[in-house]
Design an enzyme around this catalytic site. Structure first.
Site, short mmCIF file in Angstrom:
data_model
loop_
_atom_site.label_atom_id
_atom_site.label_comp_id
_atom_site.label_asym_id
_atom_site.label_seq_id
_atom_site.Cartn_x
_atom_site.Cartn_y
_atom_site.Cartn_z
N HIS A 161 18.77 24.38 56.84
CA HIS A 161 18.88 25.67 56.13
C HIS A 161 19.60 26.73 56.96
O HIS A 161 19.88 27.82 56.45
CB HIS A 161 17.49 26.19 55.74
CG HIS A 161 16.80 25.37 54.69
ND1 HIS A 161 17.37 25.12 53.45
CD2 HIS A 161 15.60 24.73 54.69
CE1 HIS A 161 16.53 24.37 52.73
NE2 HIS A 161 15.46 24.11 53.46
N ASP A 196 16.94 15.67 51.99
CA ASP A 196 15.76 16.53 51.94
C ASP A 196 15.53 17.01 50.50
O ASP A 196 16.48 17.12 49.72
CB ASP A 196 15.98 17.74 52.87
CG ASP A 196 14.73 18.56 53.11
OD1 ASP A 196 14.08 18.35 54.14
OD2 ASP A 196 14.42 19.42 52.26
N HIS A 198 14.99 19.90 49.57
CA HIS A 198 15.67 21.19 49.41
C HIS A 198 17.15 21.07 49.73
O HIS A 198 17.54 20.32 50.63
CB HIS A 198 15.05 22.24 50.34
CG HIS A 198 13.58 22.40 50.16
ND1 HIS A 198 12.65 21.77 50.98
CD2 HIS A 198 12.87 23.11 49.24
CE1 HIS A 198 11.43 22.10 50.57
NE2 HIS A 198 11.53 22.90 49.52
N ASP A 285 10.36 15.41 52.07
CA ASP A 285 9.56 16.19 51.12
C ASP A 285 9.87 15.84 49.67
O ASP A 285 9.41 16.53 48.75
CB ASP A 285 9.70 17.71 51.39
CG ASP A 285 11.06 18.12 51.88
OD1 ASP A 285 11.99 17.29 51.85
OD2 ASP A 285 11.21 19.29 52.29
ZN LIG Z 1 12.83 20.48 52.65
#
Ligand SMILES: [Zn+2]
Length: 343
Positions: A161, A196, A198, A285
């Site tokens: 991120h 991931d 995200h 995740d």
């Molecule tokens: Zn994540």
């Protein structure tokens, strides 16, 4: 497969993050990496090695010097201002539209300038851990450059991120991007696949205008999932980078059937790109019992994911990212590595 790991990540242990208007217990905790290390050792997947030190210059190839300096001194600056017993440093004010960006300001303004959320606290051990995580990724890259078929960078805190000049999402330095740039600087052509839950907004941003690094991300649709402001299917790269960014957002509830179709698309794109080496931002995740996930991958699906990645027949550097079901995290991470190694 060599795994690179350092115990210094344990000193990055923020007690809380700020979300939904309250201090909440942190979920990005040291036990995550410890569970994975123990499983790698228990299954005898290969040696667990300390990283080598790499120069700051390798990090500054993708990160802004102001971000680097701010992260490096943030805890000192914060405790000078608020005292040694102050809670973790978290920004509370941002240069949104109409305000001035102050890259050289006091610690409050610099946290707002360089961080985009309230989930990424800085404590005393944060910088040392983040800096070591970059060394871990670079050590994995070095192993691949020296002929290894695969390596696992058990880096914590995670990185995907964080962009060149903004940290957030539990990420400070972008480990996978630093390693990808290191490959580029050695004349190699890397593709990054981010699995991931995200979207890897930081990695996308770093390479968005470039065609020498392909970025492909499979993730929960940002119309309902963090990071909310990036990761949509129409983001294909810009300028020189047009066509070298591929986002494959998934709807809530997607299980292996839908997921594996996205993985096939990602593989085709990476094949067409002609990558010399692949980096996998390995977030776990997507697991059905992850506390923050709306995808539905099962324990055995991670073995299949590893097998599927092996079919690309390229050297792979796995870089650890998210995954918050601590109880199952070791098993599902090791499943990917074992699926890859056994295929
Ligand atoms: Zn994540």
């Amino acid at each position: 497969m060599k795994t690179f790991y350092s115990p210094s990540h344990r000193d990055h242990s923020p007690p809380h993050e700020f979300e939904m208007g309250r201090l909440a217990p942190a979920v990005e905790i040291p036990e995550r990496a410890e569970r994975v290390r123990m499983e790698v050792e228990a299954r005898k997947l290969g040696p667990v090695l300390a990283p080598s030190p790499f120069p700051d210059a390798a990090i500054l190839r993708v990160h802004d010097r102001g971000l680097f300096k701010t992260l490096c001194g943030a805890h000192d600056d914060w405790t000078k201002r608020y005292g040694a017993d102050a809670p973790a440093a978290i920004p509370s004010c941002w240069p949104a539209r109409g305000l001035r960006e102050r890259r050289e300001g006091d610690i409050e303004s610099r946290l707002g300038t360089y961080c985009f959320d309230t989930a990424t606290p800085i404590v005393k051990g944060t910088w040392a851990a983040a800096r070591k995580a970059a060394d871990i990724a670079l050590s994995g890259a070095d192993a691949i450059a020296n002929g290894a078929r695969a390596a696992f960078a058990l880096a914590r805190p995670p990185g995907h991120h964080a962009s060149g000049d903004v940290y957030g999402g539990y990420c400070y330095l972008n480990n996978v991007a630093i390693a990808a740039q290191w490959f580029v600087d050695r004349g190699l052509k890397p593709a990054i696949l981010d699995v991931d839950y995200h979207h890897g907004n930081g990695t996308q941003t770093i390479f968005y205008r470039r065609r020498d690094v392909l970025f492909v991300s499979i993730h929960a649709d940002p119309s309902f999932a963090y990071p909310h402001f990036l990761g949509f299917a129409d983001e294909a790269g810009e300028g020189d980078g047009e066509g070298f960014n591929l986002n494959l957002p998934l709807t809530a509830g997607t299980g292996w059937d839908g997921y594996s179709q996205a993985l096939d698309k990602a593989r085709s794109r990476i094949e067409a790109f002609g990558a010399d080496v692949m980096l996998v931002s390995l977030g776990l995740d997507t697991f059905e019992y992850d506390p923050i996930s709306q995808l539905r991958l099962k324990t055995e699906d991670y073995l299949r994911m590893g097998e599927c990645l092996a079919r690309l027949d390229k050297p792979v550097l796995f870089v650890f990212e998210g995954g918050y079901n601590v109880e199952h995290l070791g098993t599902i991470t090791a499943n990917v590595l074992e699926g890859f190694s056994g295929a």
